[in-house]
Design a protein around this motif. Structure first.
Motif, PDB file in Angstrom:
ATOM      1  N   ILE A 182       0.849  -1.182   0.000  1.00 14.61           N
ATOM      2  CA  ILE A 182       0.000   0.000   0.000  1.00 14.61           C
ATOM      3  C   ILE A 182       0.889   1.238   0.000  1.00 14.61           C
ATOM      4  O   ILE A 182       1.827   1.349   0.787  1.00 14.61           O
ATOM      5  N   PHE A 183       0.575   2.153  -0.906  1.00 15.36           N
ATOM      6  CA  PHE A 183       1.396   3.345  -1.053  1.00 15.36           C
ATOM      7  C   PHE A 183       1.400   4.186   0.214  1.00 15.36           C
ATOM      8  O   PHE A 183       0.376   4.402   0.850  1.00 15.36           O
ATOM      9  N   SER A 184       2.571   4.688   0.557  1.00 20.92           N
ATOM     10  CA  SER A 184       2.723   5.738   1.560  1.00 20.92           C
ATOM     11  C   SER A 184       4.036   6.455   1.265  1.00 20.92           C
ATOM     12  O   SER A 184       4.965   5.877   0.694  1.00 20.92           O
ATOM     13  N   VAL A 185       4.090   7.702   1.645  1.00 16.55           N
ATOM     14  CA  VAL A 185       5.310   8.485   1.447  1.00 16.55           C
ATOM     15  C   VAL A 185       6.461   7.845   2.211  1.00 16.55           C
ATOM     16  O   VAL A 185       7.593   7.804   1.725  1.00 16.55           O
ATOM     17  N   GLU A 186       6.167   7.323   3.396  1.00 16.39           N
ATOM     18  CA  GLU A 186       7.206   6.688   4.197  1.00 16.39           C
ATOM     19  C   GLU A 186       7.789   5.468   3.488  1.00 16.39           C
ATOM     20  O   GLU A 186       9.006   5.266   3.470  1.00 16.39           O
ATOM     21  N   ARG A 187       6.927   4.632   2.886  1.00 15.35           N
ATOM     22  CA  ARG A 187       7.426   3.455   2.152  1.00 15.35           C
ATOM     23  C   ARG A 187       8.249   3.885   0.949  1.00 15.35           C
ATOM     24  O   ARG A 187       9.259   3.271   0.631  1.00 15.35           O
ATOM     25  N   GLU A 188       7.795   4.938   0.279  1.00 17.07           N
ATOM     26  CA  GLU A 188       8.545   5.417  -0.875  1.00 17.07           C
ATOM     27  C   GLU A 188       9.932   5.893  -0.449  1.00 17.07           C
ATOM     28  O   GLU A 188      10.927   5.591  -1.111  1.00 17.07           O
ATOM     29  N   LYS A 189      10.007   6.627   0.653  1.00 13.31           N
ATOM     30  CA  LYS A 189      11.308   7.116   1.130  1.00 13.31           C
ATOM     31  C   LYS A 189      12.218   5.968   1.552  1.00 13.31           C
ATOM     32  O   LYS A 189      13.413   5.997   1.305  1.00 13.31           O
ATOM     33  N   GLU A 190      11.624   4.966   2.189  1.00 16.65           N
ATOM     34  CA  GLU A 190      12.428   3.855   2.701  1.00 16.65           C
ATOM     35  C   GLU A 190      12.859   2.876   1.612  1.00 16.65           C
ATOM     36  O   GLU A 190      14.002   2.427   1.585  1.00 16.65           O
ATOM     37  N   PHE A 191      11.943   2.557   0.686  1.00 14.04           N
ATOM     38  CA  PHE A 191      12.219   1.495  -0.287  1.00 14.04           C
ATOM     39  C   PHE A 191      12.292   1.968  -1.732  1.00 14.04           C
ATOM     40  O   PHE A 191      12.676   1.209  -2.609  1.00 14.04           O
ATOM     41  N   GLY A 192      11.865   3.193  -1.988  1.00 16.18           N
ATOM     42  CA  GLY A 192      11.796   3.679  -3.363  1.00 16.18           C
ATOM     43  C   GLY A 192      10.523   3.217  -4.043  1.00 16.18           C
ATOM     44  O   GLY A 192       9.669   2.567  -3.438  1.00 16.18           O
ATOM     45  N   ILE A 193      10.395   3.552  -5.296  1.00 17.82           N
ATOM     46  CA  ILE A 193       9.224   3.161  -6.079  1.00 17.82           C
ATOM     47  C   ILE A 193       9.442   1.737  -6.583  1.00 17.82           C
ATOM     48  O   ILE A 193      10.467   1.449  -7.202  1.00 17.82           O
ATOM     49  N   PRO A 194       8.482   0.850  -6.334  1.00 17.41           N
ATOM     50  CA  PRO A 194       8.654  -0.548  -6.760  1.00 17.41           C
ATOM     51  C   PRO A 194       8.843  -0.693  -8.273  1.00 17.41           C
ATOM     52  O   PRO A 194       8.285   0.079  -9.065  1.00 17.41           O
ATOM     53  N   GLU A 195       9.616  -1.675  -8.652  1.00 14.40           N
ATOM     54  CA  GLU A 195       9.876  -1.953 -10.063  1.00 14.40           C
ATOM     55  C   GLU A 195       8.577  -2.220 -10.827  1.00 14.40           C
ATOM     56  O   GLU A 195       8.451  -1.856 -11.998  1.00 14.40           O
ATOM     57  N   LEU A 196       7.599  -2.832 -10.150  1.00 12.28           N
ATOM     58  CA  LEU A 196       6.320  -3.118 -10.815  1.00 12.28           C
ATOM     59  C   LEU A 196       5.607  -1.836 -11.237  1.00 12.28           C
ATOM     60  O   LEU A 196       4.921  -1.817 -12.261  1.00 12.28           O
ATOM     61  N   ALA A 197       5.767  -0.785 -10.481  1.00 10.86           N
ATOM     62  CA  ALA A 197       5.177   0.507 -10.871  1.00 10.86           C
ATOM     63  C   ALA A 197       5.836   1.005 -12.155  1.00 10.86           C
ATOM     64  O   ALA A 197       5.155   1.493 -13.064  1.00 10.86           O
ATOM     65  N   HIS A 198       7.141   0.850 -12.234  1.00 17.18           N
ATOM     66  CA  HIS A 198       7.860   1.239 -13.451  1.00 17.18           C
ATOM     67  C   HIS A 198       7.425   0.376 -14.638  1.00 17.18           C
ATOM     68  O   HIS A 198       7.278   0.879 -15.752  1.00 17.18           O
ATOM     69  N   ASP A 199       7.216  -0.910 -14.382  1.00 19.62           N
ATOM     70  CA  ASP A 199       6.778  -1.814 -15.448  1.00 19.62           C
ATOM     71  C   ASP A 199       5.418  -1.382 -16.009  1.00 19.62           C
ATOM     72  O   ASP A 199       5.214  -1.390 -17.228  1.00 19.62           O
TER      73      ASP A 199
END
Length: 173
Positions: free
Chosen positions: A44-61
């Protein structure tokens, strides 16, 4: 023409995925890529997850799948009058790559449901917000009462009015 087709439901037997595929098949000489948003399941998206792990590769796909196509054909499922949580989460992650999620591609927006409303609420919401995400909406059609208007055995819409409207939209592509 390359067409990317998907339903915005994570149901394995998604009626919206069936409708999107049906519509994409109506586009002359189209090479259809039918995707399942289950293949893009992420935390589940959150700014905290984005900061900690970055944007998932699946989102880029998913973002790249849109970029590699000529037209997006999507059909919205409706949960409590809005987007499904599965699609909303995918969309939220992809929008962090680029707010121009649809990359100025033509987008055919559809919706259906088992009921008479045909998921028109979510379709209207998607259509209204589309310009903010660089979607060039070429048409927005709702198919009410899916099981009364779609032949599952043949994979075709039996509602003549819907088919006429779909043909009119596709003829303008």
């Amino acid at each position: 023409m390359k067409a990317l087709a998907f339903g915005t439901s994570n149901s394995r037997s998604s009626i919206n995925k069936k409708l999107a595929f049906y519509a994409a098949q109506k586009i002359n000489d189209s090479d259809i890529s039918l995707i399942d948003i289950n293949d893009f399941e992420m935390p589940i998206f959150s700014v905290e997850r984005e900061k900690e792990f970055g944007i998932p590769e699946l989102a880029h796909d998913f973002y790249n799948a849109i970029g590699d196509t000529d037209i997006v054909v999507m059909s919205f499922a409706e949960h409590n009058g809005s987007y499904t949580s599965a699609y909303k989460n995918l969309f939220d992650w992809v929008s962090r790559i680029d707010m121009k999620v649809f990359q100025n591609k033509p987008v055919l927006m559809l919706s259906t449901s088992p009921g008479q409303g045909g998921a028109q609420s979510v379709l209207a919401s998607a259509q209204e917000s589309a310009p903010y995400f660089s979607a060039k909406v070429v048409g927005a059609l709702s198919l009410p009462s899916f099981f009364d208007n779609f032949d599952l055995d043949q994979g075709v819409v039996t509602n003549e009015e819907f088919n006429r409207n779909l043909s009119a939209v596709i003829s303008n592509l």
